[in-house]
Design an enzyme around this catalytic site. Structure first.
Site, short mmCIF file in Angstrom:
data_model
loop_
_atom_site.label_atom_id
_atom_site.label_comp_id
_atom_site.label_asym_id
_atom_site.label_seq_id
_atom_site.Cartn_x
_atom_site.Cartn_y
_atom_site.Cartn_z
N PRO A 11 0.79 -1.23 0.00
CA PRO A 11 0.00 0.00 0.00
C PRO A 11 0.82 1.28 0.00
O PRO A 11 1.87 1.36 0.65
CB PRO A 11 -0.83 -0.10 1.29
CG PRO A 11 -0.10 -1.06 2.15
CD PRO A 11 0.55 -2.05 1.20
N ASN A 12 0.31 2.24 -0.74
CA ASN A 12 0.83 3.61 -0.83
C ASN A 12 2.13 3.73 -1.63
O ASN A 12 2.60 4.84 -1.87
CB ASN A 12 1.01 4.24 0.57
CG ASN A 12 -0.31 4.31 1.30
OD1 ASN A 12 -1.27 4.86 0.76
ND2 ASN A 12 -0.39 3.74 2.49
N ARG A 19 5.04 11.11 -2.41
CA ARG A 19 4.72 10.79 -1.01
C ARG A 19 5.96 10.99 -0.13
O ARG A 19 6.97 10.32 -0.32
CB ARG A 19 4.29 9.32 -0.95
CG ARG A 19 4.18 8.75 0.42
CD ARG A 19 4.12 7.23 0.38
NE ARG A 19 3.88 6.71 1.70
CZ ARG A 19 4.16 5.48 2.09
NH1 ARG A 19 4.68 4.62 1.22
NH2 ARG A 19 3.92 5.08 3.30
N TYR A 24 11.07 8.88 1.39
CA TYR A 24 11.08 7.83 0.36
C TYR A 24 11.78 8.23 -0.93
O TYR A 24 11.88 7.41 -1.85
CB TYR A 24 9.64 7.39 0.07
CG TYR A 24 8.95 6.80 1.29
CD1 TYR A 24 9.42 5.62 1.85
CD2 TYR A 24 7.87 7.43 1.89
CE1 TYR A 24 8.82 5.08 2.98
CE2 TYR A 24 7.25 6.91 3.01
CZ TYR A 24 7.73 5.74 3.56
OH TYR A 24 7.14 5.19 4.67
N ASN A 75 8.05 -5.63 -0.71
CA ASN A 75 7.97 -4.45 0.15
C ASN A 75 6.49 -4.33 0.49
O ASN A 75 5.70 -3.84 -0.31
CB ASN A 75 8.47 -3.19 -0.56
CG ASN A 75 8.40 -1.97 0.36
OD1 ASN A 75 7.83 -2.05 1.45
ND2 ASN A 75 8.96 -0.86 -0.08
N ALA A 78 3.04 -0.70 4.86
CA ALA A 78 2.55 -0.76 6.24
C ALA A 78 2.03 -2.15 6.62
O ALA A 78 1.99 -2.49 7.81
CB ALA A 78 1.45 0.29 6.44
N HIS A 81 3.95 -4.47 9.00
CA HIS A 81 3.84 -4.35 10.45
C HIS A 81 2.54 -4.91 11.01
O HIS A 81 2.34 -4.89 12.22
CB HIS A 81 3.97 -2.87 10.85
CG HIS A 81 5.06 -2.15 10.10
ND1 HIS A 81 6.38 -2.56 10.15
CD2 HIS A 81 5.04 -1.10 9.24
CE1 HIS A 81 7.11 -1.76 9.37
NE2 HIS A 81 6.31 -0.87 8.80
N ASP A 88 1.78 -15.66 6.39
CA ASP A 88 1.37 -17.05 6.16
C ASP A 88 1.52 -17.43 4.68
O ASP A 88 1.97 -18.53 4.36
CB ASP A 88 -0.08 -17.28 6.61
CG ASP A 88 -0.18 -17.45 8.12
OD1 ASP A 88 0.87 -17.60 8.78
OD2 ASP A 88 -1.32 -17.44 8.64
N GLU A 99 12.96 -9.38 1.72
CA GLU A 99 12.13 -8.25 2.14
C GLU A 99 12.92 -6.95 1.93
O GLU A 99 14.10 -6.89 2.27
CB GLU A 99 11.78 -8.40 3.63
CG GLU A 99 10.96 -7.25 4.19
CD GLU A 99 10.65 -7.43 5.67
OE1 GLU A 99 11.17 -8.36 6.32
OE2 GLU A 99 9.88 -6.59 6.19
N HIS A 101 12.71 -2.56 2.24
CA HIS A 101 12.07 -1.28 2.59
C HIS A 101 12.96 -0.17 2.07
O HIS A 101 14.20 -0.24 2.21
CB HIS A 101 11.90 -1.14 4.10
CG HIS A 101 11.02 -2.20 4.68
ND1 HIS A 101 9.65 -2.14 4.59
CD2 HIS A 101 11.33 -3.35 5.30
CE1 HIS A 101 9.15 -3.23 5.15
NE2 HIS A 101 10.14 -3.98 5.58
N LEU A 102 12.35 0.84 1.52
CA LEU A 102 13.11 1.99 1.01
C LEU A 102 13.80 2.73 2.17
O LEU A 102 14.97 3.10 2.08
CB LEU A 102 12.17 2.95 0.27
CG LEU A 102 11.56 2.36 -1.01
CD1 LEU A 102 10.26 3.07 -1.35
CD2 LEU A 102 12.55 2.45 -2.16
N SER A 103 13.02 2.93 3.23
CA SER A 103 13.54 3.67 4.38
C SER A 103 14.15 2.69 5.38
O SER A 103 13.87 1.47 5.33
CB SER A 103 12.40 4.46 5.04
OG SER A 103 11.42 3.57 5.55
N ARG A 108 13.00 4.74 12.55
CA ARG A 108 11.72 5.46 12.49
C ARG A 108 10.87 5.12 13.73
O ARG A 108 11.40 4.67 14.74
CB ARG A 108 11.02 5.12 11.17
CG ARG A 108 11.90 5.53 9.95
CD ARG A 108 11.21 5.29 8.65
NE ARG A 108 10.00 6.12 8.56
CZ ARG A 108 9.03 5.90 7.65
NH1 ARG A 108 9.13 4.90 6.78
NH2 ARG A 108 7.97 6.69 7.61
N ARG A 112 7.22 0.67 13.51
CA ARG A 112 7.79 0.16 12.24
C ARG A 112 8.96 -0.80 12.47
O ARG A 112 9.51 -1.36 11.53
CB ARG A 112 8.28 1.32 11.36
CG ARG A 112 7.19 2.24 10.88
CD ARG A 112 7.71 3.29 9.93
NE ARG A 112 6.85 4.45 9.91
CZ ARG A 112 5.75 4.57 9.16
NH1 ARG A 112 5.39 3.60 8.34
NH2 ARG A 112 5.00 5.67 9.22
#
Ligand code: DQA
Length: 147
Positions: A11-12, A19, A24, A75, A78, A81, A88, A99, A101-103, A108, A112
């Site tokens: 999402p997002n 954003r 990001y 990625n 949210a 988390h 699963d 996995e 993540h950009l950040s 943070r 997170r």
């Protein structure tokens, strides 16, 4: 025959570029897709790059990658988390999972710092922006060639 690496974005991430650019960066999702395609091509791999805001669709794509992919880069945004459903689905896959993540999620907010997805991942890359996706492709390329 080699199958593609599924790159699954949650999402997002469709809003990348506009954003919170201070977190990001300014690269758009389309830029990121191109970057991944170039990197994969250089390593002789194919990628299937997707994004959805819907948890159920992300679960369905992970299930698809289970039989139609050679590896998964995820990625989960949210949902990392919160989503036991994505965890699963990933645990049900025999293919390697990385996995991304950009950040750097660990510098943070505390909520997170934990990712459900990590329990299904061979490794986690975070904090390097779009470069992290390229590093994940390299990591998968070496996992796949050593399999
Ligand atoms: C993110 C980090 C998550 O905490 C956040 O919810 C995102 C993006 C990242 O790529 O840094 O949507 O996964």
């Amino acid at each position: 025959m080699a199958k593609p690496i599924f790159i699954i974005n949650g999402p997002n991430l469709n809003l990348l570029g506009s954003r919170e650019p201070e977190v990001y960066g300014t690269e758009t999702l389309a830029d990121l897709e191109q970057r991944c395609a170039r990197k994969a091509d250089a390593l002789g791999l194919a990628v299937d790059f997707r994004q959805s805001n819907a948890e159920g669709e992300l679960v369905a794509w992970i299930q698809e990658a289970r039989s139609n992919g050679d590896g998964i880069i995820v990625n989960a945004g949210a949902y990392s988390h919160t989503s036991i459903a994505m965890l699963d689905a990933l645990l049900a896959c025999d293919v390697p999972v990385v996995e991304v993540h950009l950040s750097n999620i660990f510098t943070r907010e505390p909520f997170r710092h934990h990712s459900y997805v990590s329990a299904a991942a061979k490794g986690v890359i975070c904090g390097f922006g779009g470069l992290g996706y390229e590093l994940a492709i390299e990591a998968l390329a070496s996992s796949i060639s050593n399999a």
